[in-house]
Design a protein around this motif. Structure first.
Motif, PDB file in Angstrom:
ATOM      1  N   GLN A  51      -8.304   1.954  -2.452  1.00 49.44           N
ATOM      2  CA  GLN A  51      -6.697   1.426  -2.637  1.00 49.44           C
ATOM      3  C   GLN A  51      -5.758   1.947  -3.515  1.00 49.44           C
ATOM      4  O   GLN A  51      -6.121   2.446  -4.476  1.00 49.44           O
ATOM      5  CB  GLN A  51      -7.196  -0.062  -3.148  1.00 49.44           C
ATOM      6  CG  GLN A  51      -7.633  -1.117  -2.527  1.00 49.44           C
ATOM      7  CD  GLN A  51      -7.751  -2.571  -3.282  1.00 49.44           C
ATOM      8  OE1 GLN A  51      -8.036  -2.198  -4.670  1.00 49.44           O
ATOM      9  NE2 GLN A  51      -7.428  -3.241  -2.863  1.00 49.44           N
ATOM     10  N   GLN A  58      -4.007  -6.876  -5.238  1.00 48.41           N
ATOM     11  CA  GLN A  58      -5.480  -6.135  -5.161  1.00 48.41           C
ATOM     12  C   GLN A  58      -6.599  -6.924  -4.711  1.00 48.41           C
ATOM     13  O   GLN A  58      -7.108  -6.788  -3.949  1.00 48.41           O
ATOM     14  CB  GLN A  58      -5.801  -5.252  -6.411  1.00 48.41           C
ATOM     15  CG  GLN A  58      -7.103  -4.622  -6.440  1.00 48.41           C
ATOM     16  CD  GLN A  58      -7.222  -3.957  -7.688  1.00 48.41           C
ATOM     17  OE1 GLN A  58      -7.022  -4.595  -8.651  1.00 48.41           O
ATOM     18  NE2 GLN A  58      -7.709  -2.691  -7.883  1.00 48.41           N
ATOM     19  N   LYS A 113       0.658  -1.101   0.227  1.00 48.50           N
ATOM     20  CA  LYS A 113      -0.003  -0.052  -0.021  1.00 48.50           C
ATOM     21  C   LYS A 113       0.862   1.238   0.035  1.00 48.50           C
ATOM     22  O   LYS A 113       1.906   1.270   0.523  1.00 48.50           O
ATOM     23  CB  LYS A 113      -0.867  -0.128   1.304  1.00 48.50           C
ATOM     24  CG  LYS A 113      -2.019  -1.010   1.172  1.00 48.50           C
ATOM     25  CD  LYS A 113      -2.885  -0.982   2.542  1.00 48.50           C
ATOM     26  CE  LYS A 113      -3.625  -2.164   2.621  1.00 48.50           C
ATOM     27  NZ  LYS A 113      -4.331  -1.869   3.863  1.00 48.50           N
TER      28      LYS A 113
END
Length: 246
Positions: free
Chosen positions: A49, A100, A9
């Motif tokens: 995200q 993801q 991330k």
């Protein structure tokens, strides 16, 4: 692929600005069409995200996704995924998508959607054959005509991807258990010269786009979904089959 490449991330303003810089490098759009760093901040802080692929400390790819809601069920809309030119065809995009998927499933998200140009056959192969997505919606000129040289001045027609993350189809695809598809009840054929026409900027691309648009629209209206891409040289085609959620 470099063993140093990792996906994680992105969380800092510096990393978000690096994503914007990479976006400019990849798409070459005018500033008004570039997603600003604030969009990455909003996504990261509102349940979306922002994922980065790093070669050491060097950002080489990223994914930006926002939260969507359909029939009261949350999903991710993966707005953009980009990989630096010299890192393409090295598995970086696949690393980003698989990370993801795992991150989404860990939060109870079972669907990710995104769009892609149906005339970009590498993306079609990756999405349909390698990730196991399906497509049931065609959106003509979704983003309007942009300044990006990658779009070649064409209308931005897009197929909408449905990536049902825990489906048997997706699991088989990401575990490389599915042979490349060659047959289907319906097909949309693609000219063997497509890539050379694209490189040349030929006006014939617009004609192909119009035909593909009409055929996808017709088959989707009949309840078919795009489920694969036949990639044999000189015999490439989208493969479609009847599809129902019920």
């Amino acid at each position: 692929m470099s063993e140093e490449i990792t996906v994680r991330k992105c969380a800092s303003l510096d990393e978000f600005h690096r994503c914007v810089d990479l976006q400019r490098e990849i798409w070459g759009e005018a500033d008004l069409e570039v997603e600003p760093a604030t969009m990455f901040v909003v996504a990261a802080h509102s349940g979306g995200q922002v994922l980065g692929a790093f070669d050491g400390e060097h950002l080489v790819g990223y994914t930006l996704a926002v939260v969507g809601l359909r029939d009261r069920v949350p999903y991710f809309h993966s707005h953009m995924t980009g990989v630096r030119g010299e890192y393409r065809n090295r598995g970086v995009g696949r690393m980003l998508k698989l990370y993801q998927r795992e991150e989404a499933l860990g939060r109870g998200i079972r669907l990710i959607q995104w769009t892609f140009d149906p005339l970009e056959l590498r993306n079609a192969h990756f999405n349909l054959n390698r990730l196991g997505v399906i497509c049931r919606e065609y959106h003509p000129n979704l983003y309007g005509v942009t300044t990006s040289p990658l779009h070649r001045g064409l209308e931005t027609d897009r197929l909408l991807v449905e990536w049902h993350l825990d489906s048997a189809r997706v699991i088989a695809a990401i575990e490389n258990l599915v042979k490349e598809p060659v047959e289907a009840p319906a097909i949309i054929e693609l000219p063997a010269e497509l890539e050379s026409w694209q490189r040349e900027g030929s006006s014939r691309i617009g004609v192909v786009q119009g035909r593909v648009r009409e055929e996808f629209t017709r088959w989707f209206a009949k309840g078919y979904a795009a489920v694969g891409l036949r990639t044999a040289a000189g015999n490439r085609a989208y493969l479609l089959a009847p599809w129902s959620d019920f």
